[in-house]
Design a protein around this motif. Structure first.
Motif, PDB file in Angstrom:
ATOM      1  N   GLU A  44       0.839  -1.209   0.000  1.00 45.62           N
ATOM      2  CA  GLU A  44       0.000   0.000   0.000  1.00 45.62           C
ATOM      3  C   GLU A  44       0.873   1.257   0.000  1.00 45.62           C
ATOM      4  O   GLU A  44       0.620   2.198  -0.766  1.00 45.62           O
ATOM      5  N   ALA A  45       1.892   1.267   0.839  1.00 44.22           N
ATOM      6  CA  ALA A  45       2.807   2.412   0.910  1.00 44.22           C
ATOM      7  C   ALA A  45       3.517   2.614  -0.420  1.00 44.22           C
ATOM      8  O   ALA A  45       3.667   3.755  -0.886  1.00 44.22           O
ATOM      9  N   HIS A  46       3.929   1.514  -1.031  1.00 44.51           N
ATOM     10  CA  HIS A  46       4.631   1.609  -2.315  1.00 44.51           C
ATOM     11  C   HIS A  46       3.743   2.228  -3.389  1.00 44.51           C
ATOM     12  O   HIS A  46       4.182   3.100  -4.145  1.00 44.51           O
ATOM     13  N   LYS A  47       2.485   1.808  -3.450  1.00 47.16           N
ATOM     14  CA  LYS A  47       1.557   2.377  -4.434  1.00 47.16           C
ATOM     15  C   LYS A  47       1.402   3.883  -4.235  1.00 47.16           C
ATOM     16  O   LYS A  47       1.386   4.656  -5.203  1.00 47.16           O
ATOM     17  N   LYS A  48       1.283   4.313  -2.982  1.00 47.11           N
ATOM     18  CA  LYS A  48       1.095   5.737  -2.691  1.00 47.11           C
ATOM     19  C   LYS A  48       2.345   6.549  -3.032  1.00 47.11           C
ATOM     20  O   LYS A  48       2.247   7.653  -3.577  1.00 47.11           O
ATOM     21  N   ILE A  49       3.514   6.016  -2.709  1.00 47.86           N
ATOM     22  CA  ILE A  49       4.740   6.780  -2.980  1.00 47.86           C
ATOM     23  C   ILE A  49       5.017   6.824  -4.480  1.00 47.86           C
ATOM     24  O   ILE A  49       5.527   7.823  -4.992  1.00 47.86           O
ATOM     25  N   VAL A  50       4.653   5.769  -5.190  1.00 45.24           N
ATOM     26  CA  VAL A  50       4.793   5.783  -6.657  1.00 45.24           C
ATOM     27  C   VAL A  50       3.892   6.856  -7.252  1.00 45.24           C
ATOM     28  O   VAL A  50       4.300   7.592  -8.157  1.00 45.24           O
ATOM     29  N   GLU A  51       2.680   6.986  -6.730  1.00 46.39           N
ATOM     30  CA  GLU A  51       1.765   8.026  -7.220  1.00 46.39           C
ATOM     31  C   GLU A  51       2.309   9.421  -6.916  1.00 46.39           C
ATOM     32  O   GLU A  51       2.277  10.313  -7.767  1.00 46.39           O
ATOM     33  N   ALA A  52       2.819   9.617  -5.709  1.00 40.75           N
ATOM     34  CA  ALA A  52       3.414  10.916  -5.354  1.00 40.75           C
ATOM     35  C   ALA A  52       4.580  11.235  -6.280  1.00 40.75           C
ATOM     36  O   ALA A  52       4.714  12.368  -6.766  1.00 40.75           O
ATOM     37  N   HIS A  53       5.403  10.247  -6.531  1.00 39.86           N
ATOM     38  CA  HIS A  53       6.569  10.450  -7.404  1.00 39.86           C
ATOM     39  C   HIS A  53       6.136  10.749  -8.833  1.00 39.86           C
ATOM     40  O   HIS A  53       6.732  11.585  -9.512  1.00 39.86           O
ATOM     41  N   ARG A  54       5.075  10.076  -9.290  1.00 37.67           N
ATOM     42  CA  ARG A  54       4.570  10.332 -10.643  1.00 37.67           C
ATOM     43  C   ARG A  54       4.098  11.771 -10.786  1.00 37.67           C
ATOM     44  O   ARG A  54       4.407  12.447 -11.771  1.00 37.67           O
ATOM     45  N   ILE A  55       3.367  12.258  -9.797  1.00 34.21           N
ATOM     46  CA  ILE A  55       2.868  13.639  -9.831  1.00 34.21           C
ATOM     47  C   ILE A  55       4.050  14.608  -9.854  1.00 34.21           C
ATOM     48  O   ILE A  55       4.063  15.571 -10.628  1.00 34.21           O
ATOM     49  N   GLN A  56       5.042  14.337  -9.019  1.00 38.23           N
ATOM     50  CA  GLN A  56       6.243  15.190  -8.986  1.00 38.23           C
ATOM     51  C   GLN A  56       6.959  15.171 -10.332  1.00 38.23           C
ATOM     52  O   GLN A  56       7.338  16.220 -10.858  1.00 38.23           O
ATOM     53  N   THR A  57       7.126  13.990 -10.894  1.00 37.81           N
ATOM     54  CA  THR A  57       7.826  13.853 -12.174  1.00 37.81           C
ATOM     55  C   THR A  57       7.080  14.563 -13.292  1.00 37.81           C
ATOM     56  O   THR A  57       7.698  15.220 -14.144  1.00 37.81           O
ATOM     57  N   ASP A  58       5.751  14.451 -13.287  1.00 38.81           N
ATOM     58  CA  ASP A  58       4.948  15.163 -14.299  1.00 38.81           C
ATOM     59  C   ASP A  58       5.164  16.671 -14.199  1.00 38.81           C
ATOM     60  O   ASP A  58       5.298  17.355 -15.223  1.00 38.81           O
ATOM     61  N   ALA A  59       5.203  17.193 -12.981  1.00 41.19           N
ATOM     62  CA  ALA A  59       5.415  18.634 -12.791  1.00 41.19           C
ATOM     63  C   ALA A  59       6.796  19.052 -13.287  1.00 41.19           C
ATOM     64  O   ALA A  59       6.945  20.084 -13.947  1.00 41.19           O
ATOM     65  N   ILE A  60       7.789  18.255 -12.982  1.00 32.94           N
ATOM     66  CA  ILE A  60       9.148  18.564 -13.430  1.00 32.94           C
ATOM     67  C   ILE A  60       9.225  18.483 -14.956  1.00 32.94           C
ATOM     68  O   ILE A  60       9.857  19.340 -15.601  1.00 32.94           O
ATOM     69  N   GLN A  61       8.570  17.484 -15.532  1.00 28.31           N
ATOM     70  CA  GLN A  61       8.575  17.322 -16.988  1.00 28.31           C
ATOM     71  C   GLN A  61       7.926  18.519 -17.673  1.00 28.31           C
ATOM     72  O   GLN A  61       8.415  18.988 -18.701  1.00 28.31           O
ATOM     73  N   GLU A  62       6.855  19.039 -17.092  1.00 24.83           N
ATOM     74  CA  GLU A  62       6.213  20.226 -17.661  1.00 24.83           C
ATOM     75  C   GLU A  62       7.190  21.402 -17.707  1.00 24.83           C
ATOM     76  O   GLU A  62       7.233  22.145 -18.684  1.00 24.83           O
ATOM     77  N   GLU A  63       7.955  21.545 -16.646  1.00 23.48           N
ATOM     78  CA  GLU A  63       8.929  22.641 -16.614  1.00 23.48           C
ATOM     79  C   GLU A  63      10.012  22.439 -17.672  1.00 23.48           C
ATOM     80  O   GLU A  63      10.421  23.387 -18.339  1.00 23.48           O
ATOM     81  N   THR A  64      10.459  21.197 -17.840  1.00 21.68           N
ATOM     82  CA  THR A  64      11.487  20.950 -18.859  1.00 21.68           C
ATOM     83  C   THR A  64      10.937  21.122 -20.265  1.00 21.68           C
ATOM     84  O   THR A  64      11.697  21.378 -21.201  1.00 21.68           O
ATOM     85  N   ASP A  65       9.606  21.006 -20.401  1.00 23.78           N
ATOM     86  CA  ASP A  65       8.964  21.227 -21.694  1.00 23.78           C
ATOM     87  C   ASP A  65       8.705  22.704 -21.974  1.00 23.78           C
ATOM     88  O   ASP A  65       8.139  23.052 -23.002  1.00 23.78           O
ATOM     89  N   GLY A  66       9.077  23.581 -21.034  1.00 23.29           N
ATOM     90  CA  GLY A  66       8.968  25.005 -21.274  1.00 23.29           C
ATOM     91  C   GLY A  66       7.915  25.736 -20.465  1.00 23.29           C
ATOM     92  O   GLY A  66       7.810  26.960 -20.567  1.00 23.29           O
ATOM     93  N   LYS A  67       7.121  25.018 -19.672  1.00 23.52           N
ATOM     94  CA  LYS A  67       6.126  25.692 -18.839  1.00 23.52           C
ATOM     95  C   LYS A  67       6.864  26.448 -17.738  1.00 23.52           C
ATOM     96  O   LYS A  67       7.663  25.887 -17.005  1.00 23.52           O
ATOM     97  N   LYS A  68       6.579  27.722 -17.644  1.00 21.53           N
ATOM     98  CA  LYS A  68       7.237  28.564 -16.645  1.00 21.53           C
ATOM     99  C   LYS A  68       6.712  28.243 -15.252  1.00 21.53           C
ATOM    100  O   LYS A  68       5.524  28.014 -15.057  1.00 21.53           O
ATOM    101  N   SER A  69       7.628  28.218 -14.305  1.00 21.27           N
ATOM    102  CA  SER A  69       7.218  28.031 -12.914  1.00 21.27           C
ATOM    103  C   SER A  69       8.153  28.832 -12.019  1.00 21.27           C
ATOM    104  O   SER A  69       9.324  29.012 -12.334  1.00 21.27           O
ATOM    105  N   GLU A  70       7.591  29.293 -10.928  1.00 21.70           N
ATOM    106  CA  GLU A  70       8.381  30.029  -9.951  1.00 21.70           C
ATOM    107  C   GLU A  70       8.763  29.088  -8.821  1.00 21.70           C
ATOM    108  O   GLU A  70       8.118  28.061  -8.610  1.00 21.70           O
ATOM    109  N   TYR A  71       9.788  29.470  -8.075  1.00 27.56           N
ATOM    110  CA  TYR A  71      10.164  28.680  -6.910  1.00 27.56           C
ATOM    111  C   TYR A  71       8.988  28.656  -5.941  1.00 27.56           C
ATOM    112  O   TYR A  71       8.336  29.667  -5.702  1.00 27.56           O
ATOM    113  N   SER A  72       8.727  27.476  -5.390  1.00 30.18           N
ATOM    114  CA  SER A  72       7.643  27.337  -4.433  1.00 30.18           C
ATOM    115  C   SER A  72       8.150  26.569  -3.220  1.00 30.18           C
ATOM    116  O   SER A  72       8.607  25.425  -3.350  1.00 30.18           O
TER     117      SER A  72
END
Length: 113
Positions: A44-72
């Protein structure tokens, strides 16, 4: 900070928190010698951490694709939480493995007595 960053950060934090709670339950089960429950909680923990990591990776990928983001600070906290809980999960998984081995060894010794 924009609303998307808040939503993404909170989704990461919530999934990581759920993973931490399941990991803590697994450690309690290990201490009680209930290895089947520990296995379930670690999955159960593994599934949740994989989902958290996926969301994080998607956000980072958006930034590398050119979406502007500020430090948060909130997003930085979310990333820190993923990293910390991943480490906790890795340690709990190893502890379960170690305790299972010791249980087998003890059982063998008890059978010879």
């Amino acid at each position: 900070m924009d609303e998307d960053t808040v939503k993404i950060s909170m989704a990461i934090i919530l999934n990581s928190g759920d993973a931490r709670a399941a990991c803590t339950d697994a450690l309690t089960a290990i201490g009680d010698g209930n290895f089947d429950t520990a296995d379930e909680k670690l999955k159960e923990a593994h599934k949740k951490i994989v989902e958290a990591h996926r969301i994080q990776t998607d956000a980072i990928q958006e930034e590398t694709d050119g979406k502007k983001s500020e430090y948060s600070l909130l997003f930085a906290h979310a990333q820190d939480t993923v990293m910390t809980v991943t480490s906790e999960l890795n340690i709990a998984t190893q502890l379960l493995h170690i305790f299972k081995k010791y249980e087998k060894r003890i059982s063998k010794l008890e059978d010879t007595i």
